[in-house]
Structures are given as C-alpha cells and as structure tokens.
Design an enzyme around this catalytic site. Structure first.
Site, PDB file in Angstrom:
ATOM      1  N   CYS A  81      30.766  39.911  48.991  1.00  0.00           N
ATOM      2  CA  CYS A  81      31.902  41.068  49.510  1.00  0.00           C
ATOM      3  C   CYS A  81      31.286  42.125  50.499  1.00  0.00           C
ATOM      4  O   CYS A  81      30.202  42.563  50.122  1.00  0.00           O
ATOM      5  CB  CYS A  81      32.216  41.970  48.145  1.00  0.00           C
ATOM      6  SG  CYS A  81      33.455  42.932  48.569  1.00  0.00           S
ATOM      7  N   HIS A  96      36.964  37.523  52.508  1.00  0.00           N
ATOM      8  CA  HIS A  96      38.648  36.876  52.447  1.00  0.00           C
ATOM      9  C   HIS A  96      39.259  36.391  53.823  1.00  0.00           C
ATOM     10  O   HIS A  96      39.947  35.350  53.559  1.00  0.00           O
ATOM     11  CB  HIS A  96      39.648  38.039  52.007  1.00  0.00           C
ATOM     12  CG  HIS A  96      39.516  38.458  50.604  1.00  0.00           C
ATOM     13  ND1 HIS A  96      38.413  39.330  50.119  1.00  0.00           N
ATOM     14  CD2 HIS A  96      40.441  38.301  49.462  1.00  0.00           C
ATOM     15  CE1 HIS A  96      38.706  39.232  48.817  1.00  0.00           C
ATOM     16  NE2 HIS A  96      39.887  38.870  48.320  1.00  0.00           N
ATOM     17  N   TYR A 142      39.073  46.114  47.158  1.00  0.00           N
ATOM     18  CA  TYR A 142      38.160  47.097  47.118  1.00  0.00           C
ATOM     19  C   TYR A 142      38.177  48.051  48.298  1.00  0.00           C
ATOM     20  O   TYR A 142      37.764  49.281  48.233  1.00  0.00           O
ATOM     21  CB  TYR A 142      36.649  46.601  47.001  1.00  0.00           C
ATOM     22  CG  TYR A 142      36.135  46.342  45.496  1.00  0.00           C
ATOM     23  CD1 TYR A 142      37.192  46.467  44.617  1.00  0.00           C
ATOM     24  CD2 TYR A 142      34.910  46.117  45.380  1.00  0.00           C
ATOM     25  CE1 TYR A 142      36.727  45.853  43.325  1.00  0.00           C
ATOM     26  CE2 TYR A 142      34.429  45.819  44.130  1.00  0.00           C
ATOM     27  CZ  TYR A 142      35.402  45.466  43.144  1.00  0.00           C
ATOM     28  OH  TYR A 142      34.805  45.130  41.892  1.00  0.00           O
ATOM     29  N   CYS A 164      35.012  40.321  56.217  1.00  0.00           N
ATOM     30  CA  CYS A 164      35.297  40.561  54.988  1.00  0.00           C
ATOM     31  C   CYS A 164      35.385  38.973  54.539  1.00  0.00           C
ATOM     32  O   CYS A 164      36.015  38.137  55.258  1.00  0.00           O
ATOM     33  CB  CYS A 164      36.925  41.050  54.746  1.00  0.00           C
ATOM     34  SG  CYS A 164      37.662  40.887  53.113  1.00  0.00           S
ATOM     35  N   ASP A 177      32.433  39.158  43.893  1.00  0.00           N
ATOM     36  CA  ASP A 177      33.329  39.659  45.080  1.00  0.00           C
ATOM     37  C   ASP A 177      34.462  40.330  44.194  1.00  0.00           C
ATOM     38  O   ASP A 177      34.743  40.272  43.394  1.00  0.00           O
ATOM     39  CB  ASP A 177      34.117  38.437  45.637  1.00  0.00           C
ATOM     40  CG  ASP A 177      34.876  38.982  46.895  1.00  0.00           C
ATOM     41  OD1 ASP A 177      34.546  39.823  47.548  1.00  0.00           O
ATOM     42  OD2 ASP A 177      36.035  38.326  47.083  1.00  0.00           O
ATOM     43  N   GLU A 193      44.803  37.407  48.410  1.00  0.00           N
ATOM     44  CA  GLU A 193      45.019  37.297  47.130  1.00  0.00           C
ATOM     45  C   GLU A 193      46.413  36.789  46.615  1.00  0.00           C
ATOM     46  O   GLU A 193      46.474  36.192  45.224  1.00  0.00           O
ATOM     47  CB  GLU A 193      44.824  38.621  46.734  1.00  0.00           C
ATOM     48  CG  GLU A 193      43.335  39.187  46.640  1.00  0.00           C
ATOM     49  CD  GLU A 193      42.260  38.611  45.743  1.00  0.00           C
ATOM     50  OE1 GLU A 193      42.771  38.189  44.671  1.00  0.00           O
ATOM     51  OE2 GLU A 193      41.128  38.391  46.177  1.00  0.00           O
TER      52      GLU A 193
END
Length: 264
Positions: A73, A185, A42, A183, A10, A152
C-alpha cells in the site's frame, strides 16, 4: 531455507496486484494477505489513523509467523514504512522505492508523472525518492481520490470508470513519458489509464517492481522456501465482506481462494 509465509497488507484489494506478481515470480512461496477494506480508502485519512491501522495489520501478520512483511500500500508505505522496518527483526518492504527506481530507468525525457492517493501525493515521497536518485528528473504528481473507490466497488471496466479516469488524468496528458501507478489499486485500472495517457507513455506498476525486490531480499537473507517441500495454502483475510473480496481476488489472481473476515 525458510518455509514460513510472506505477509502482505493493504488498505483493501489493491495489494493483490503485488501478490499476483509474487505468485507469478515466486510460485514456491506461501502468502498471507490482509486487506482493511472496512476502513478503505486510506488516502483521505490522517497520518495518525494510517499509522494505527497499519500497525494493527502488521501485528496480525506477526501472529501468522511471517518471515517478511510487504506494505503493499503506497499510502501506508509513505507514512509508516520506516517506522515498521526499524521496529521488526524481519525484512519489511514498501512499494515506493521499487516504483521510483523503475521510473528513473524508464524515462527518456526526464519527465515523470506520479498518480496516487491524497496522502501519498501530499507526502511528496515519490518526488523525493526519484530526485534523490536522479536530481535532474522532473516529477509531476497528481492525486486521484476517485480511483480507489472504483476498484473497491468492482467497477474497473464500467463507463463510469472510463469517464473518471479520463477526466482525472487530463492535467498529465502530453506532459510525461513515464507514469508511476503510485497506488497498488491502480493496476486494476491499467487498460483505461493507458488509453487515457496514450500508448507512448510507459506505465510503472509498483507492485510488479516490488515483487522483484522481494525475490532479491529472499536471496539476500537466505529465506527462500524449500522447493522440495509443499508451500501449503495461501491465506487471505479482509475486514469487510469476504464475498466481495473473493469476487475481485479470484478474478485478479485467476485462482480459487478462501477468504476469512477478521476484526483488527
């Protein structure tokens, strides 16, 4: 039987949402995970950069003798999954098709929303996959570039996260009955996303759906781990701070792990 590990990659920590489901659904399997936190996110990067970085992670995982690679990802999947799958002799799974299939099964009104990074949304891959399977389904996509940095930086429960999520998702409010978290995340922000969209909207976690497909592929290729043998230690690697990664990972996975920093 095949006792080699499954490799996950990822752009950062988001792929841990796929790993968590894999560990829950397939507790006998061993995991090797690499997150490119140093170059995350990204989403704003060019397709060529994403291709280069993804191949670097793929090649790293191959040095760990993995039996399968999961592109955990959405951005990497949208750019380079087909290429990686065609080039490798082992199964390669992305996170987009499982999420798209689940959205079609979920929607009652035929109105599906997709949220993702700028690159994933610009690629239009979710709409293409969903409408190739269900042409009558309407798909509305929305880029959410501020979501990944929130995760993050470990601000998933902050007041800032709530403000950003609510403001970003306003264009989708009341327009869809199913929302794909496009996504890996985004499931880390799931409680806020659900509250912002309302309880009537079904959220599709592409990570959870991908874990089910991993199980199918393990059975199909007969490469499940031998349950009579110990799976060994899971391995986690990051291109950034191991300490920062460890804090998020241990909280999300609910287990202690060892993290090693690498350079790709």
């Amino acid at each position: 039987m095949d006792n080699r590990p499954i490799g996950f990659l990822d752009s950062g920590v988001g792929g841990l949402t796929v790993v968590r489901e894999c560990l829950r659904q397939l507790p006998h399997e061993r995991v090797v995970f690499v997150g490119d936190q140093a170059r995350a996110p990204y989403g704003p990067r060019t397709a060529e950069q994403i291709r280069e970085y993804t191949w670097q992670m793929v090649n790293f995982l191959l040095t760990k003798d993995v039996k399968m690679i999961v592109l955990a990802c959405n951005t990497a999947t949208s750019v380079v999954w087909e290429e990686v799958k065609a080039a490798l002799p082992i199964p390669v799974l992305g996170v987009i098709l499982p999420g798209a299939s689940a959205a079609i099964k979920s929607t009652q009104t035929g109105h599906v929303g997709v949220i993702g990074t700028q690159m994933t949304v610009c690629s239009d891959i979710y709409r293409q996959k969903i409408q190739s399977l269900s042409p009558e389904t309407e798909v509305v996509s929305l880029a959410c570039p501020k979501f990944v940095p929130l995760v993050e930086s470990n601000e998933m429960t902050s007041s800032l996260a709530k403000k950003v999520v609510y403001e970003t998702l306003k264009p989708l409010k009341g327009k869809v009955d199913t929302l794909v978290l496009g996504c890996t995340h985004y499931p880390l922000l799931r409680p806020i996303i659900q509250h912002a969209m309302g309880p009537e909207v079904k959220l599709i976690d592409s990570g959870a759906e991908t874990a089910r497909d991993i199980s199918v592929l393990l059975n199909y290729f007969e490469i499940n781990h031998d349950r009579n043998q110990s799976s060994g230690e899971h391995q986690f690697y990051t291109t950034a701070s191991p300490e920062a990664f460890k804090i998020i990972a241990e909280d999300w996975l609910d287990r202690q792990i060892q993290v090693e920093q690498i350079r790709l």
